[in-house]
Design a protein around this motif. Structure first.
Motif, PDB file in Angstrom:
ATOM      1  N   TYR A 193     -37.727   0.736  59.381  1.00 38.72           N
ATOM      2  CA  TYR A 193     -38.759   1.377  60.206  1.00 38.72           C
ATOM      3  C   TYR A 193     -39.447   0.344  61.102  1.00 38.72           C
ATOM      4  CZ  TYR A 193     -43.367   3.228  61.364  1.00 38.72           C
ATOM      5  OH  TYR A 193     -44.512   3.592  62.031  1.00 38.72           O
TER       6      TYR A 193
ATOM      7  N   LEU B 235     -53.546   6.591  64.691  1.00 37.69           N
ATOM      8  CA  LEU B 235     -53.862   5.157  64.696  1.00 37.69           C
ATOM      9  C   LEU B 235     -53.593   4.555  66.082  1.00 37.69           C
ATOM     10  CD1 LEU B 235     -52.411   3.952  61.262  1.00 37.69           C
ATOM     11  CD2 LEU B 235     -54.821   3.898  61.936  1.00 37.69           C
ATOM     12  N   ALA B 236     -52.470   4.948  66.684  1.00 38.48           N
ATOM     13  CA  ALA B 236     -52.077   4.348  67.961  1.00 38.48           C
ATOM     14  C   ALA B 236     -52.950   4.846  69.111  1.00 38.48           C
ATOM     15  CB  ALA B 236     -50.610   4.656  68.254  1.00 38.48           C
TER      16      ALA B 236
ATOM     17  N   GLN C 241     -56.932  -2.919  66.750  1.00 42.83           N
ATOM     18  CA  GLN C 241     -56.322  -1.665  67.183  1.00 42.83           C
ATOM     19  C   GLN C 241     -54.876  -1.851  67.632  1.00 42.83           C
ATOM     20  OE1 GLN C 241     -59.412  -0.965  69.976  1.00 42.83           O
ATOM     21  NE2 GLN C 241     -60.751  -0.085  68.435  1.00 42.83           N
ATOM     22  N   PRO C 242     -54.044  -2.298  66.718  1.00 41.35           N
ATOM     23  CA  PRO C 242     -52.661  -2.612  67.080  1.00 41.35           C
ATOM     24  C   PRO C 242     -51.891  -1.375  67.557  1.00 41.35           C
ATOM     25  CG  PRO C 242     -52.919  -2.584  64.703  1.00 41.35           C
ATOM     26  CD  PRO C 242     -54.292  -2.490  65.280  1.00 41.35           C
ATOM     27  N   ALA C 243     -50.916  -1.614  68.399  1.00 38.86           N
ATOM     28  CA  ALA C 243     -50.068  -0.523  68.882  1.00 38.86           C
ATOM     29  C   ALA C 243     -48.603  -0.931  68.714  1.00 38.86           C
ATOM     30  CB  ALA C 243     -50.373  -0.231  70.345  1.00 38.86           C
TER      31      ALA C 243
ATOM     32  N   SER D 221     -52.586   8.455  54.406  1.00 37.87           N
ATOM     33  CA  SER D 221     -51.223   7.920  54.472  1.00 37.87           C
ATOM     34  C   SER D 221     -50.784   7.329  53.133  1.00 37.87           C
ATOM     35  CB  SER D 221     -51.076   6.918  55.608  1.00 37.87           C
ATOM     36  OG  SER D 221     -51.805   5.769  55.319  1.00 37.87           O
TER      37      SER D 221
ATOM     38  N   ARG E  85     -36.264   7.431  55.443  1.00 33.89           N
ATOM     39  CA  ARG E  85     -36.405   7.914  54.064  1.00 33.89           C
ATOM     40  C   ARG E  85     -35.778   9.293  53.923  1.00 33.89           C
ATOM     41  NH1 ARG E  85     -42.758   7.554  53.767  1.00 33.89           N
ATOM     42  NH2 ARG E  85     -42.355   8.592  55.747  1.00 33.89           N
TER      43      ARG E  85
ATOM     44  N   LEU F 188     -56.530  -3.378  61.648  1.00 37.35           N
ATOM     45  CA  LEU F 188     -56.517  -2.033  62.243  1.00 37.35           C
ATOM     46  C   LEU F 188     -57.849  -1.741  62.948  1.00 37.35           C
ATOM     47  CD1 LEU F 188     -54.781   0.138  59.483  1.00 37.35           C
ATOM     48  CD2 LEU F 188     -53.913  -0.270  61.780  1.00 37.35           C
TER      49      LEU F 188
ATOM     50  N   ASP G 122     -47.052  11.407  57.937  1.00 35.15           N
ATOM     51  CA  ASP G 122     -46.976   9.994  58.320  1.00 35.15           C
ATOM     52  C   ASP G 122     -46.971   9.841  59.841  1.00 35.15           C
ATOM     53  OD1 ASP G 122     -47.155   8.391  56.174  1.00 35.15           O
ATOM     54  OD2 ASP G 122     -45.014   8.210  55.808  1.00 35.15           O
TER      55      ASP G 122
ATOM     56  N   VAL H 101     -49.702   7.840  62.203  1.00 32.90           N
ATOM     57  CA  VAL H 101     -49.347   6.764  63.131  1.00 32.90           C
ATOM     58  C   VAL H 101     -49.835   7.113  64.537  1.00 32.90           C
ATOM     59  CG1 VAL H 101     -47.427   5.540  64.231  1.00 32.90           C
ATOM     60  CG2 VAL H 101     -47.368   5.985  61.782  1.00 32.90           C
TER      61      VAL H 101
ATOM     62  N   GLN I  14     -57.295   4.877  67.749  1.00 26.21           N
ATOM     63  CA  GLN I  14     -57.862   3.635  67.216  1.00 26.21           C
ATOM     64  C   GLN I  14     -59.102   3.886  66.374  1.00 26.21           C
ATOM     65  OE1 GLN I  14     -58.102   1.898  71.083  1.00 26.21           O
ATOM     66  NE2 GLN I  14     -55.956   1.266  71.027  1.00 26.21           N
ATOM     67  N   PRO I  15     -58.916   4.634  65.288  1.00 23.55           N
ATOM     68  CA  PRO I  15     -60.069   5.018  64.465  1.00 23.55           C
ATOM     69  C   PRO I  15     -60.749   3.809  63.828  1.00 23.55           C
ATOM     70  CG  PRO I  15     -58.009   5.526  63.350  1.00 23.55           C
ATOM     71  CD  PRO I  15     -57.645   5.124  64.741  1.00 23.55           C
TER      72      PRO I  15
ATOM     73  N   ILE J  90     -48.378  -1.132  59.235  1.00 24.07           N
ATOM     74  CA  ILE J  90     -48.040   0.000  58.365  1.00 24.07           C
ATOM     75  C   ILE J  90     -47.003  -0.414  57.319  1.00 24.07           C
ATOM     76  CG2 ILE J  90     -46.897   2.265  58.328  1.00 24.07           C
ATOM     77  CD1 ILE J  90     -48.317   2.825  61.027  1.00 24.07           C
TER      78      ILE J  90
ATOM     79  N   LEU K 194     -48.391  -2.223  65.224  1.00 24.18           N
ATOM     80  CA  LEU K 194     -48.857  -1.151  64.336  1.00 24.18           C
ATOM     81  C   LEU K 194     -47.811  -0.899  63.242  1.00 24.18           C
ATOM     82  CD1 LEU K 194     -50.878   1.026  63.568  1.00 24.18           C
ATOM     83  CD2 LEU K 194     -49.878   2.518  65.319  1.00 24.18           C
TER      84      LEU K 194
ATOM     85  N   LEU L 295     -61.067   5.612  59.939  1.00 26.00           N
ATOM     86  CA  LEU L 295     -59.958   4.742  59.555  1.00 26.00           C
ATOM     87  C   LEU L 295     -59.671   4.888  58.067  1.00 26.00           C
ATOM     88  CD1 LEU L 295     -57.888   2.579  60.225  1.00 26.00           C
ATOM     89  CD2 LEU L 295     -59.678   0.838  60.040  1.00 26.00           C
TER      90      LEU L 295
ATOM     91  N   ILE M 214     -56.177   6.006  56.342  1.00 23.94           N
ATOM     92  CA  ILE M 214     -55.540   5.158  55.319  1.00 23.94           C
ATOM     93  C   ILE M 214     -55.381   5.938  54.007  1.00 23.94           C
ATOM     94  CG2 ILE M 214     -55.901   3.120  53.846  1.00 23.94           C
ATOM     95  CD1 ILE M 214     -57.154   1.761  56.346  1.00 23.94           C
TER      96      ILE M 214
ATOM     97  N   LYS N 136     -47.668  -0.550  53.219  1.00 23.33           N
ATOM     98  CA  LYS N 136     -46.881   0.252  52.279  1.00 23.33           C
ATOM     99  C   LYS N 136     -46.032  -0.614  51.352  1.00 23.33           C
ATOM    100  CE  LYS N 136     -46.710   4.600  54.697  1.00 23.33           C
ATOM    101  NZ  LYS N 136     -45.891   5.749  55.069  1.00 23.33           N
TER     102      LYS N 136
END
Lengths: 241, 241
Positions: free
Chosen positions: A218, B77-78, A81-83, B94, A226, A77, B70, B74, B81-82, A91, A87, B87, B91, A95
């Motif tokens: 997801y 994050l997207a 910096q995934p998208a 979440s 959920r 992450l 959530d 997301v 890009q923390p 995630i 991402l 970050l 985390i 989880k």
């Protein structure tokens, strides 16, 4: 986009490898957790305290795997910096790892009960049929949730969620039976309560398998399924095909 | 770096606001969940089925809050890009949200038992003293875990983890007492089992509060203190002061 193999391709070969690696670590942890569940149930049914002790010892290893995978996710992450689907992959992994660790905890609790129960009257195996039966079902749910993760298979993930309902019902019916049994034979109360805790753990394992299955949906489809109920979940998965 | 208010400052005013907002949403969810725990226990002890029904209805709202938070995580994050403490904040949020949702689930289960138990003999309140006592403790743990989150207070988080041990012991001792009681009066088995499930839910709530506390320590200090035992956790927190 997720391709047929389910992983996106990046110009950076190293990034591809990192994603592949963390995913394979999750599946390795899943494999070990699944084995823990199988072993815990066997230890209980066969009154095999050696195996039960082993299950309890391996729990540390699972905790360590959780920490390592978490660290990998944070590193990816922070650095990559995934998208989009990448991402969602990170995630879902971060989880799922929580659910896997909890499944490991439940297996360890079952192993603890196995040791307790092995000390009691060996002729009293009330509830063991139900433990074996529900145990087989939830072990299969864990296995299939992991398969679904490995293959990015939302359809298979859906079947895991569907099975959870049946497990809950069988758990409740086993509970009712054991309660009647306790009333008829109060001397069995302590022993039967241990059996009830085991069934409770199995039911929780089913819940965690279902959580992982929801994360697979997801991951593959980008929809949060959920708390929406099975019918709507089925619709969502059909829509995504 | 985390400043005295615990939040980092970015040139982008909007990014600052987004971080502040998701954090305040988590704390709002936490406040509601804490109220659910309090209400569920009151509903049980006062045999107040109206309040119990209300707790069960509000559970949907909590699930919705989980989904929203959530989504916010997301999105951040997207788009943002923390890194570093930002970050860790995302985390921790979440993951905390998962524990809060489960605490909500347990409160809802307690409310369900409250309705069941209200139908039984009103003169039999065996185990209620223990429920009130352990209930107070875990409710306080949830509250303090959230306070620790709000104030980035690792020291307070540590005290939450320390309390969990006491709760586990009181839970076990209550369980033993109730088991004896069932043996003496087998007609009470069904009722006492309901009380046992409530105690189990409370014990689980304590575990979730401890998880949140561990996430606060991770957030503030960057150290993963799960599974390392209380002594090492204490050392880590002292080191970080």
């Amino acid at each position: 986009m997720i391709d047929k193999e389910g992983l996106s391709h990046h110009i950076s070969q190293q990034y591809n490898e990192e994603l592949e690696e963390v995913r394979s670590h999750l599946l390795a942890m899943g494999g070990l957790v699944e084995k823990q569940v199988t072993d815990a149930i066997s230890a209980l049914i066969d009154a095999d305290t050696g195996l039960a002790t082993q299950v309890r010892e391996i729990d540390d290893q699972i905790n360590q795997m959780e920490r390592n995978i978490d660290e990998e996710c944070v590193r990816i992450l922070a650095r990559r910096q995934p998208a989009a689907s990448d991402l969602r992959l990170i995630i879902s992994i971060s989880k799922s790892v929580i659910d896997l660790e909890r499944i490991g905890d439940e297996a360890s609790k079952i192993a603890k009960r196995a040791i307790e129960l092995s000390e009691g009257a060996s002729d009293n195996s009330k509830g063991y049929v139900e433990i074996r039966h529900i145990g087989d079902k939830v072990r299969k749910m864990v296995q299939e949730a992991l398969d679904a993760f490995a293959r990015f298979d939302a359809q298979l993930a859906l079947t895991v969620a569907q099975q959870d309902k049946a497990v809950d019902q069988e758990y409740k019916s086993a509970l009712r039976e054991l309660m009647t049994y306790m009333m008829e034979d109060p001397r069995s109360i302590s022993r039967v309560l241990s059996v009830i805790w085991v069934l409770r753990s199995l039911e929780r394992i089913g819940d965690h398998a279902r959580n992982i299955a929801e994360l697979v949906i997801y991951l593959v489809q980008g929809t949060d399924v959920r708390h929406i109920g099975l019918t709507r979940m089925e619709e969502e998965v059909q829509r995504g095909r």
